[in-house]
Design a protein around this motif. Structure first.
Motif, PDB file in Angstrom:
ATOM      1  N   GLN A   1      31.416  27.565  47.933  1.00 54.66           N
ATOM      2  CA  GLN A   1      32.215  28.024  46.787  1.00 54.66           C
ATOM      3  C   GLN A   1      33.703  28.135  47.100  1.00 54.66           C
ATOM      4  N   LEU A   2      34.028  28.622  48.300  1.00 61.59           N
ATOM      5  CA  LEU A   2      35.449  28.790  48.617  1.00 61.59           C
ATOM      6  C   LEU A   2      36.118  27.425  48.768  1.00 61.59           C
TER       7      LEU A   2
ATOM      8  N   HIS B   1      44.665  20.914  40.790  1.00 64.21           N
ATOM      9  CA  HIS B   1      45.391  21.243  39.557  1.00 64.21           C
ATOM     10  C   HIS B   1      46.710  21.956  39.824  1.00 64.21           C
ATOM     11  N   GLN B   2      47.025  22.151  41.108  1.00 63.30           N
ATOM     12  CA  GLN B   2      48.290  22.791  41.496  1.00 63.30           C
ATOM     13  C   GLN B   2      48.480  24.147  40.826  1.00 63.30           C
ATOM     14  N   LEU B   3      47.427  24.973  40.890  1.00 61.76           N
ATOM     15  CA  LEU B   3      47.510  26.319  40.326  1.00 61.76           C
ATOM     16  C   LEU B   3      46.992  27.322  41.354  1.00 61.76           C
ATOM     17  N   ASN B   4      47.112  28.600  41.028  1.00 64.27           N
ATOM     18  CA  ASN B   4      46.632  29.668  41.916  1.00 64.27           C
ATOM     19  C   ASN B   4      45.432  30.341  41.280  1.00 64.27           C
ATOM     20  N   LEU B   5      44.529  30.828  42.134  1.00 64.43           N
ATOM     21  CA  LEU B   5      43.315  31.441  41.599  1.00 64.43           C
ATOM     22  C   LEU B   5      42.953  32.672  42.426  1.00 64.43           C
ATOM     23  N   LEU B   6      42.751  33.768  41.715  1.00 67.40           N
ATOM     24  CA  LEU B   6      42.285  34.982  42.383  1.00 67.40           C
ATOM     25  C   LEU B   6      40.815  35.164  42.049  1.00 67.40           C
ATOM     26  N   LEU B   7      39.963  34.948  43.052  1.00 66.74           N
ATOM     27  CA  LEU B   7      38.526  35.137  42.852  1.00 66.74           C
ATOM     28  C   LEU B   7      38.218  36.596  43.150  1.00 66.74           C
TER      29      LEU B   7
ATOM     30  N   ILE C   1      43.611  32.228  46.239  1.00 64.43           N
ATOM     31  CA  ILE C   1      43.793  30.856  46.722  1.00 64.43           C
ATOM     32  C   ILE C   1      45.064  30.310  46.086  1.00 64.43           C
ATOM     33  N   GLU C   2      46.008  29.936  46.925  1.00 65.67           N
ATOM     34  CA  GLU C   2      47.261  29.405  46.396  1.00 65.67           C
ATOM     35  C   GLU C   2      47.158  27.905  46.162  1.00 65.67           C
ATOM     36  N   SER C   3      48.149  27.365  45.438  1.00 76.03           N
ATOM     37  CA  SER C   3      48.067  25.957  45.049  1.00 76.03           C
ATOM     38  C   SER C   3      48.077  25.019  46.263  1.00 76.03           C
ATOM     39  N   ASP C   4      48.570  25.504  47.417  1.00 74.91           N
ATOM     40  CA  ASP C   4      48.531  24.660  48.618  1.00 74.91           C
ATOM     41  C   ASP C   4      47.230  24.854  49.406  1.00 74.91           C
TER      42      ASP C   4
ATOM     43  N   PHE D   1      42.693  37.168  51.850  1.00 70.63           N
ATOM     44  CA  PHE D   1      41.556  38.040  51.516  1.00 70.63           C
ATOM     45  C   PHE D   1      42.022  39.489  51.442  1.00 70.63           C
ATOM     46  N   TYR D   2      41.443  40.227  50.503  1.00 74.55           N
ATOM     47  CA  TYR D   2      41.825  41.627  50.281  1.00 74.55           C
ATOM     48  C   TYR D   2      40.566  42.482  50.175  1.00 74.55           C
ATOM     49  N   ASP D   3      40.546  43.561  50.928  1.00 73.41           N
ATOM     50  CA  ASP D   3      39.412  44.486  50.843  1.00 73.41           C
ATOM     51  C   ASP D   3      39.933  45.824  50.314  1.00 73.41           C
TER      52      ASP D   3
END
Ligand SMILES: NC(=O)C1=CN([C@@H]2O[C@H](COP(=O)(O)OP(=O)(O)OC[C@H]3O[C@@H](n4cnc5c(N)ncnc54)[C@H](O)[C@@H]3O)[C@@H](O)[C@H]2O)[C@@H](O)CC1
Ligand SMILES: [K+]
Length: 494
Positions: free
Chosen positions: A386-387, A397-403, A411-414, A419-421
């Protein structure tokens, strides 16, 4: 903090041994001292403890810890060994330990013997040296112990978890820890959405690995701790006015789901944004005005208004998915080039209309929970890849995604992942995502970068939830409305 691969982890140990310099056995002693400190702070010395030790250096850590625990008043200790021969540091620590607490671990022992319910299990079977899925007696022991009650503590990694080989993990053959005490920095498997739950609560113990190695090592994964947050926060200036803190624009809410929009709006306002406009259904205006008089309301139509005045946009909470909303969203996605948070129904509409992704750019932040993530990527279930699929999606798609999850991944576009706990179980309720989306949008409006807005938004949400939990006495009872009231104290706590 970087997350290193297992081969880098081994190199970091070797580099420290050579350049500090320090004997490998002394480094193991330092690791055991760090483990002891955690035990002294968290485990009552009166509790019975069983340590399961493998024959590598992870087992060596377990033996060294057993000796230190005993010297510090933990008397009810037993050490189960799988072998008397092992790595040099294992054998050295075996010699240092009193024979009376050592015992061979027999095939059916964990199944047949009675263990008290308040027992503490310490898993020192395998750490970063695990090279394949557990089989035979090892798999059997893991299975038996996972069935047992008690508090389960893993040293460095839960046995059966391969530090960075996520795809090879068999979830049923991993020790299910309540706590994992890992050395120096987290390993990927401890934070990865597919495997993180096996590690329980993660504690990162500093064992003084050489900073030069850590600095020069390359990694596309990093870990953010709450200690990193303070430097992000911009102080509010005395001589300033609302225009200095940005105008946020929310496309959110519909007559049946105004709560989501109002939670997002209040979070946005409390993050410090100077002005806030909400585009929503006219029949909800009365409710909006009474709940949040700071809002400027804009009647929903199927066309976007002039957006020049705004610094950041949030689309999605409680939005609904009817045709009018869909065409308004499409217009915004196509025309707005500034920072934008896309959440909830905005994500569902993008999942239904993948062609919208042609307009994507590096200012987009998608904030899906696992269900929305599945829909966006067109997956039936979330597996070990999944990651990687998320990284591919962001790059393509050159976008950022916060799962979002108990550990969230940005996940940044690059393709870089952070990770954040910061979460607590109080956030496992409706409304938490709306609150987070509102915070991030408000921070973007104030001029924070995309990454800093996400990091600070998550930190404020997590800390405010902790404070609400403390005030109300239990995570069960915490509502988003309680968390909103703690955002000020959350800011002050960093
Ligand atoms: N100086 C160092 O290198 C330090 C190492 N530390 C500890 O050392 C650990 C790593 O130690 P090791 O590299 O000895 O590795 P482990 O102790 O994790 O285990 C390695 C042993 O397990 C065997 N093995 C691997 N996969 C297996 C499987 N599926 N079934 C059965 N046997 C299997 C290997 O052949 C080897 O004998 C770390 O996790 C950490 O706990 C700490 O003491 C800190 C310092
Ligand atoms: K372990």
């Amino acid at each position: 903090m970087k997350i290193l691969s297992i081969s880098q982890t081994q190199a970091a140990d070797r580099y420290t041994i050579e350049h500090e310099p320090i004997a490998s056995l002394d480094l193991m002693e330092r690791a055991a001292q760090a483990l002891l400190v955690w035990f002294l702070q968290n485990i009552d010395p009166a509790r019975p403890i069983v340590l399961l030790c493998g024959k590598g250096n992870n087992g060596g850590d377990g033996l060294a810890l057993a000796r230190l625990l005993r010297a510090n008043g933990y008397w009810d200790l037993r050490v189960f060994l799988v072998d008397h021969k092992g790595s040099p540091d294992f054998e050295a620590n075996l010699d240092r330990l009193g024979k009376d607490i050592l015992q061979e671990l027999l095939q059916d022992q964990l199944k047949q013997e009675h263990f008290p319910a308040d027992i503490v299990w310490v898993d020192a079977l395998f750490g970063s040296g695990l090279s394949r899925v557990l089989e035979g007696r090892y798999a059997e022991w893991i299975y038996q112990i996972n069935e047992r009650s008690g508090t389960k503590v893993s040293i460095d990694l839960p046995s059966g978890l391969m530090g960075d080989a996520i795809a090879q993990t068999d979830l049923l053959r991993v020790f299910k820890a309540d706590y994992t005490l890992t050395f120096q920095y987290p390993k990927l498997a401890l934070v990865h959405p597919y495997t993180a739950a096996l590690a329980g609560q993660l504690e990162v113990l500093d064992i003084g690995l050489h900073p030069d190695y850590l600095q020069s090592a390359e990694s596309s994964y990093s870990w953010m701790s709450l200690a990193d947050i303070q430097s992000i926060i911009k102080p509010r200036k005395k001589h300033s006015y609302k225009g200095d803190y940005g105008h946020a624009y929310l496309l959110a809410g519909s007559p049946n789901t105004m709560g989501a929009a109002l939670i997002a709006a209040e979070a946005c306002a409390r993050s410090g944004a100077g002005l806030l406009s909400l585009n929503t259904a006219k029949e909800t205006f009365r409710a909006c005005n009474s709940r949040l008089p700071e809002l400027m309301l804009q009647e929903r139509s199927s066309h976007a208004p002039n957006l020049e005045a705004y610094k950041a946009i949030l689309c999605g909470p409680g939005l609904g998915q009817d045709e009018g909303v869909n065409s308004l969203l499409a217009e915004l996605l196509q025309n707005w080039q500034g920072p934008m948070v896309l959440d909830a129904d905005a994500l569902n509409l993008i999942a239904k209309n993948p062609s919208y992704l042609e307009w994507a750019n590096e200012n987009w932040i998608l904030t899906p929970h696992p269900g929305e993530f599945k829909r966006l990527l067109g997956l039936n279930q979330l597996g070990p890849d999944q990651l990687d699929l998320g990284i591919e999606y962001c790059r393509k798609h050159q976008l950022n995604l916060l799962l979002k999850g108990s550990i969230s991944v940005f996940i940044e576009s690059d393709g870089h992942c952070t990770f954040y706990d910061f979460g607590t179980s109080a956030l496992a309720k409706g409304g938490s995502g709306d609150l987070l989306a509102g915070l991030i949008c408000g921070l973007l409006a104030q001029g924070y970068t995309i990454k800093d807005s996400v990091s600070l938004g998550l930190a404020l949400q997590g800390r405010a939830a902790q404070l609400a939990e403390r005030e109300l006495g239990s995570a069960h009872a915490v509502l988003s409305s309680d968390i909103l009231k703690q955002i000020g104290k959350a800011y002050a706590s960093f």
